[in-house]
Design an enzyme around this catalytic site. Structure first.
Site, PDB file in Angstrom:
ATOM      1  N   HIS A  35      -6.828  -6.715  -1.606  1.00 22.22           N
ATOM      2  CA  HIS A  35      -5.786  -5.710  -1.365  1.00 22.22           C
ATOM      3  C   HIS A  35      -4.867  -6.062  -0.207  1.00 22.22           C
ATOM      4  CE1 HIS A  35      -3.951  -1.732  -1.275  1.00 22.22           C
ATOM      5  NE2 HIS A  35      -4.192  -1.680   0.026  1.00 22.22           N
TER       6      HIS A  35
ATOM      7  N   TYR B 231      -1.714  11.399   2.532  1.00 22.12           N
ATOM      8  CA  TYR B 231      -2.453  11.758   1.314  1.00 22.12           C
ATOM      9  C   TYR B 231      -2.431  13.271   1.097  1.00 22.12           C
ATOM     10  CZ  TYR B 231      -4.365   7.017   1.566  1.00 22.12           C
ATOM     11  OH  TYR B 231      -4.512   5.653   1.600  1.00 22.12           O
TER      12      TYR B 231
ATOM     13  N   ASP C  49       0.859  -1.186   0.000  1.00 17.70           N
ATOM     14  CA  ASP C  49       0.000   0.000   0.000  1.00 17.70           C
ATOM     15  C   ASP C  49       0.899   1.241   0.000  1.00 17.70           C
ATOM     16  OD1 ASP C  49      -3.036   0.833   0.486  1.00 17.70           O
ATOM     17  OD2 ASP C  49      -1.860   1.983   1.935  1.00 17.70           O
TER      18      ASP C  49
END
Length: 279
Positions: free
Chosen positions: A252, A198, A100
């Site tokens: 994921h 982010y 990730d």
């Protein structure tokens, strides 16, 4: 010497340093909203083969390393943190594994500091330039639209504080892991710090990191809800060394759900890199 904490100015990163201290070193980088424990089911197989593992709780995830401003989470600082862990352990070169967001740090480290990276195993995360190209596809853009949402102040925290466990289990993460990570995100400043990874994207000076020239394995789950096949297929275009693509029928959260396959891919990459010799 074992490394339990690494100081970066006023910040203190917690590190899980396990396995034979004199073995080849694996640097294991987690993603959002995990911590270093995400590799817990993977590392026993690595230790059994004589490998040392360094699994830091990265910036924002270690309680002693949660600066509040988003500028502190630029990708270049995150790469420097990873190298600082190696420096503290006295390791000149390591096999780097990232899942990730940790995969993003791993790709950048391999591109910018190939002399420190013996091999790269990227788990779930495609090369950033492959993902950028894939974003021209509306389907891929829709699946990663949450990145835009996370740029907003306060609203993402309010949403995730109430729904994080549900969102994580709904995306395929086992309930025990979801509860653990959500509990960590309830620590003071933790969720804001994790989201700042982010929010720092517009500030980073790496746009995006370039191609890599180290032996690389890319491990991808065909049922990943966020990352479609287009980016996975293009990732090999950005590797100028021996490259292996491993596709799993999985989602994921590969370190938690497919630890044997992840460990096997890592060990195969380490063995292949050793067979190639230096350079």
């Amino acid at each position: 010497m074992r490394v339990r904490q690494v100081r970066r100015g006023r910040l203190v990163l917690d590190v899980r340093d396990e396995g034979p201290v004199d073995g080849e070193t694996m640097l294991l980088l987690h993603g959002f909203p995990q911590d270093g424990s995400c590799w817990g089911a993977v590392v026993p197989a690595l230790h059994a083969e004589g490998l040392r593992t360094l699994a830091p709780d990265q910036r924002g995830y270690s309680p002693g390393a949660r600066p509040p401003r988003r500028g502190a989470y630029r990708l270049e600082w995150l790469v420097d943190d990873a190298l600082a862990v190696l420096d503290a352990a006295g390791v000149e070169q390591a096999h780097v594994v990232g899942h990730d967001w940790g995969g993003g740090v791993a790709w950048a480290a391999a591109a910018l500091h190939p002399e420190r990276v013996a091999s790269l195993t990227a788990v779930s995360t495609p090369h950033p330039r492959a993902l950028a190209r894939a974003m021209a596809n509306p389907g891929q853009a829709l699946r990663t639209s949450y990145v835009g949402l996370f740029q907003l102040p306060r609203l993402p925290e309010a949403l995730l504080e109430r729904r994080l466990v549900t969102l994580l289990t709904g995306s395929g993460l086992p309930a025990a892991s979801a509860e653990h990570y959500a509990g960590r995100m309830r620590e003071p400043g933790a969720l804001r710090a994790a989201l700042n990874w982010y929010r720092a994207l517009p500030l980073t000076r790496l746009r995006p990191p370039g191609d890599v020239a180290v032996p690389t394995t890319y491990l991808w789950g065909s049922a990943d809800p966020a990352l479609r096949r287009g980016a996975a297929r293009r990732t090999g275009d950005h590797v100028g060394a021996a490259y292996r693509f491993v596709e799993l029928t999985a989602g994921h959260w590969l370190p938690e759900t497919e630890p044997d396959e992840v460990a096997g891919a890592i060990l195969d990459q380490v063995a292949a890199a050793a067979g190639q010799g230096p350079g």
